[in-house]
Design an enzyme around this catalytic site. Structure first.
Site, short mmCIF file in Angstrom:
data_model
loop_
_atom_site.label_atom_id
_atom_site.label_comp_id
_atom_site.label_asym_id
_atom_site.label_seq_id
_atom_site.Cartn_x
_atom_site.Cartn_y
_atom_site.Cartn_z
CG HIS A 109 -2.00 -1.03 1.15
ND1 HIS A 109 -3.31 -0.73 0.86
CD2 HIS A 109 -1.96 -2.38 1.29
CE1 HIS A 109 -4.03 -1.85 0.83
NE2 HIS A 109 -3.23 -2.87 1.09
CG ASP A 136 0.01 9.20 0.87
OD1 ASP A 136 -0.02 8.04 1.28
OD2 ASP A 136 -0.70 10.11 1.35
#
Ligand code: GDG
Length: 485
Positions: free
Chosen positions: A169, A381
């Protein structure tokens, strides 16, 4: 969607629940965070089992709370219990003081303590045992994220023919940063035990492949479409990128619920003509919160015409509070809020409203809908679901997104969001000004494109892409197994 006629076994560091005592009874409530937001709707659709830690204290009360929570939907929970020492060294230590900062390119924040690594391996083996106890040989075992990269190695050695996939992720760093990791070969080798390794973006896939080339030069690499196939000794490992997304239609529907509409009305009445800028993040140094607050101060200095006409709501959700780096960050954020408010507040107007807590979903949706501008400016991110949720909630077609070029969501949103370098405070201040003076027509044009894109490439699309790639990877492995026989 193809694969999941078989059971889905999702394995992640934590179960998607948090526990609290209510009148002496242990109750569970939904957990929050990006991984849970994405995986929980999938398990609710398909059924299966979620394997993950349920804290450090095993008790009949925890098992009862889990059984009670499982009765509400089609999937079950298989808890792993960690000792305090494991939690400290595997989770806080290796996962969050080594891999998390390193994979976000912040190597100066890493603590490469060999004890952390010992615990990481041990706990990953514990997760592998719990998974093996749960999964049948036909089931799809889907390991999630950076805390569990070694699980593949332990599972494969116990059950060589299992169907194993992994999804990361967070970003994968480039080789010159990855090279700092003392256990760089072990981590890569373990990732090559899965049938499929999924990453968030093309950038992450390029970095991963470059690291494999560099540190495991004997591996052959073939290109298939956008993905790659790595040929290790007697196995093939497929690698692909699958930008994670949100259940767009659900968000849209929820954003129109009466409770949200009512809260939106209250927020609009309170703010009157004052425009709302929204920041919404877990308290994490990767999310660029201090940089954003400084940029907001600069914006008020450089563009004084917006003073008294704008308010910045910054919601910071408590996270990883036992780790010293995170405690320091909280203090830094509070000082910056005080400084900007001290410099610019006037009677009747305080520029920053700071909230350090999590908010219920209807409140979050009302805030998304009320915000004229959302500023999503992580330093790096994996994806950033807040950016996508903001657009999905804008059922009125309004609102402007200011987005970091280092968010995984950036390649999908370029040209539609206002892109910024989060380290460039002058640039972020300028983008805030630009967002606030943008004509409603231009705002709507951009938001229309954003919403169209996210509704097409939503969570179902992500799942289908991932499972199709998983099927392709397994078909090749099974052909290979037949030939070997
Ligand atoms: C990791 C990667 C990647 C947060 N606070 C509240 C709340 N949330 C929900 C948001 C959103 C999620 O948590 C946060 O997701 P992000 O993607 O922004 O960030 P991470 O938690 O760091 O997630 C990230 C993600 O995994 C998925 O792969 O995108 O890059 O770091 O869904 O809505 N929800 C509610 N109240 C809160 O206070 N209701």
């Amino acid at each position: 969607m193809s694969s999941p006629a078989r059971r889905l076994i999702v394995v992640s560091n934590r179960l998607p629940l948090s526990f609290s005592l209510e009148n002496g009874v242990l109750k569970s409530s939904p957990g929050s965070g990006g991984l849970i937001s994405a995986l929980e709707p999938l398990l609710k659709q398909h059924g299966g089992v979620w394997v993950g830690s349920a804290g450090t204290e095993e008790s009949s009360a925890v098992h009862e709370a889990l059984a009670e929570a499982a009765r509400k939907h089609a999937f079950g929970y298989s808890p792993v219990f960690l000792t305090e020492e494991e939690q400290t060294n595997y989770y806080e230590g290796f996962s969050n003081e080594v891999i998390w900062p390193l994979f976000h390119d912040l190597q100066s924040r890493c603590r490469f303590d060999p004890t952390f690594w010992d615990f990481y391996r041990r706990v990953n083996e514990k997760f592998a045992d719990a998974t093996a106890a749960e999964a049948g040989s036909e089931d799809l075992v889907w390991i999630q994220d950076y805390q569990l990269m070694q699980v593949g190695r332990f599972l494969r050695s116990k059950r060589p023919h299992d169907r194993l996939a992994f999804f990361l992720h967070i970003p994968f760093p480039p080789p010159d940063i990855y090279a700092k990791l003392p256990w760089r070969r072990e981590i890569l080798e373990s990732l090559l035990e899965y049938d499929l390794v999924g990453l968030q973006t093309g950038r992450d896939q390029r970095n991963f492949i470059a690291c494999v080339r560099h540190f495991l030069p004997k591996i052959e690499i073939d290109k298939i479409g956008n993905g790659r196939v790595l040929r290790a000794q007697n196995r093939s490992v497929h690698v692909g990128y699958f930008p994670i997304s949100i259940p767009f239609r659900d968000f849209e529907e929820q954003a129109k619920q009466a409770e949200v509409e009512e809260r939106l009305r209250e927020l609009s009445e309170q703010s009157g003509d004052v425009r709302i800028v929204l920041g919404m993040d877990r308290l994490d140094y990767t999310k660029g919160i201090p940089e954003r607050l400084r940029a907001f101060g600069l914006f008020l200095r450089e563009y004084p015409e917006h003073r008294r006409k704008v308010v910045f709501y910054q919601i910071v959700v408590p996270s990883r509070e036992t780790i010293p780096e995170y405690q320091g960050l909280k203090e830094e954020v509070e000082q910056l809020v005080t400084r900007v408010n001290g410099e610019f507040s006037e009677p009747g107007w305080t520029p920053i409203t700071y909230m350090h807590r999590s908010v219920p979903k209807h409140e979050l949706l009302a805030l998304y809908r009320a915000a004229d501008v959302a500023v999503v400016t992580p330093l790096k991110d994996g994806m950033n679901l807040v950016a996508k949720e903001y657009c999905a909630a804008r059922v009125d077609g309004g609102g402007t997104l200011v987005l970091s070029e280092f968010a995984g969501a950036a390649p999908e949103m370029r040209g539609m969001a206002l892109m910024v370098n989060p380290y460039d405070e002058t640039g972020v201040a300028r983008a805030l000004h630009q967002a606030l003076v943008m004509t409603p027509q231009e705002q709507k044009r951009r938001m229309r494109h954003l919403r169209r894109h996210i509704s097409r490439f939503d969570l179902n699309w992500w799942r289908d892409q991932f499972f199709a790639a998983f099927d392709a990877a397994r078909a090749e492995t099974e052909d290979g197994n037949r030939e070997a026989v």
